[in-house]
Design a protein around this motif. Sequence first.
Motif, PDB file in Angstrom:
ATOM      1  N   LYS A  39       0.838  -1.196   0.000  1.00  0.00           N
ATOM      2  CA  LYS A  39       0.000   0.000   0.000  1.00  0.00           C
ATOM      3  C   LYS A  39       0.879   1.254   0.000  1.00  0.00           C
ATOM      4  O   LYS A  39       1.936   1.278   0.654  1.00  0.00           O
ATOM      5  CB  LYS A  39      -0.896   0.019   1.245  1.00  0.00           C
ATOM      6  N   PRO A  40       0.466   2.291  -0.719  1.00  0.00           N
ATOM      7  CA  PRO A  40       1.279   3.521  -0.755  1.00  0.00           C
ATOM      8  C   PRO A  40       1.577   4.090   0.621  1.00  0.00           C
ATOM      9  O   PRO A  40       2.718   4.500   0.904  1.00  0.00           O
ATOM     10  CB  PRO A  40       0.417   4.473  -1.580  1.00  0.00           C
ATOM     11  N   ASP A  41       0.585   4.093   1.517  1.00  0.00           N
ATOM     12  CA  ASP A  41       0.832   4.640   2.847  1.00  0.00           C
ATOM     13  C   ASP A  41       1.676   3.698   3.712  1.00  0.00           C
ATOM     14  O   ASP A  41       2.266   4.115   4.710  1.00  0.00           O
ATOM     15  CB  ASP A  41      -0.499   4.960   3.554  1.00  0.00           C
ATOM     16  N   SER A  42       1.741   2.414   3.336  1.00  0.00           N
ATOM     17  CA  SER A  42       2.549   1.455   4.086  1.00  0.00           C
ATOM     18  C   SER A  42       4.015   1.496   3.677  1.00  0.00           C
ATOM     19  O   SER A  42       4.872   0.978   4.405  1.00  0.00           O
ATOM     20  CB  SER A  42       2.016   0.038   3.889  1.00  0.00           C
ATOM     21  N   GLN A  43       4.303   2.094   2.527  1.00  0.00           N
ATOM     22  CA  GLN A  43       5.702   2.207   2.123  1.00  0.00           C
ATOM     23  C   GLN A  43       6.477   3.091   3.106  1.00  0.00           C
ATOM     24  O   GLN A  43       7.682   2.907   3.294  1.00  0.00           O
ATOM     25  CB  GLN A  43       5.785   2.767   0.706  1.00  0.00           C
ATOM     26  N   LYS A  44       5.768   4.017   3.732  1.00  0.00           N
ATOM     27  CA  LYS A  44       6.391   4.866   4.737  1.00  0.00           C
ATOM     28  C   LYS A  44       6.892   4.019   5.901  1.00  0.00           C
ATOM     29  O   LYS A  44       7.970   4.279   6.452  1.00  0.00           O
ATOM     30  CB  LYS A  44       5.377   5.907   5.224  1.00  0.00           C
TER      31      LYS A  44
END
Length: 277
Positions: free
Chosen positions: A153-158
């Motif tokens: 997920k894009p927010d999980s890449q953080k």
Amino acid sequence: MSKKRHEHHEEHADESWLLPYSDLMTLLLALFIVLYAASAVNTSKLEEMSKAFKTAFNSGISIFEQGAITEDDQMRKRTDETDERKDDGNKNKSREALMQQEQQNLEQLQKELDKYIGKNGLSSQLDTQLNHSQLLITIRDNALFPSGSASIKPDSQKLAKAIAQMLQQYPGYEILITGHTDNQPIKTAEFPSNWELSSQRALNFMKILLENGKFDPKHFSSTAKGEYRPLQPNDTDAGRAVNRRVEVSILRNYIEPADANSNDRTLSAIANDNKQP
């Protein structure tokens, strides 16, 4: 007159027997000396001779060469053996110091991870465990992937990048990323089975970590366990949710001899550690 003198000479006693008699006495004296020496043998010298024979037969050195070994040679040998023991002692002390430093490093890294988990409210999604072979970071799949997908997920890449930042402070460790699924079958064009799904998830997470240019890729590897290393029974939704996960193992460089004969660590040994909740 001359005739009388000649007769007197013939009557003189023959003393030729004295020569063999004196030889016999000499031999008897030598025999008694040898017998006395044998009865008063020096036991310490006998032991040294015995050791010389043993060394000669065990090492392939001829007895003549062994006989040439002097006390100085023996002293040098004892000195060398003492130096070897000292070197082994120093190596053991050095190894203990390295093990202590590694323990401190991994404990500090675990504290930083736990602090990040608490600060961001991720205690239900992430967990850390430090054991005799590794520091294990467990990430639930719902924190990283949509259902049935290996795309992070894009927010999980953080999250992955934050973990990478903490890991970069402690270089030189082998990092193993392992993918796990539950036992629910999957069969799509992209993932014919849970093997492919767990493998791609581990690989994709590793790629995010390696976006950090301070890492050496040779220290990283990924593997898949599919549904075959569950932490909980797969007969409930809660159990299946626990089993769907990605694990990041920071492997120790120094472990106790009782734990392994060498620094070589097999994936099966790490998998056994990972099975512990």
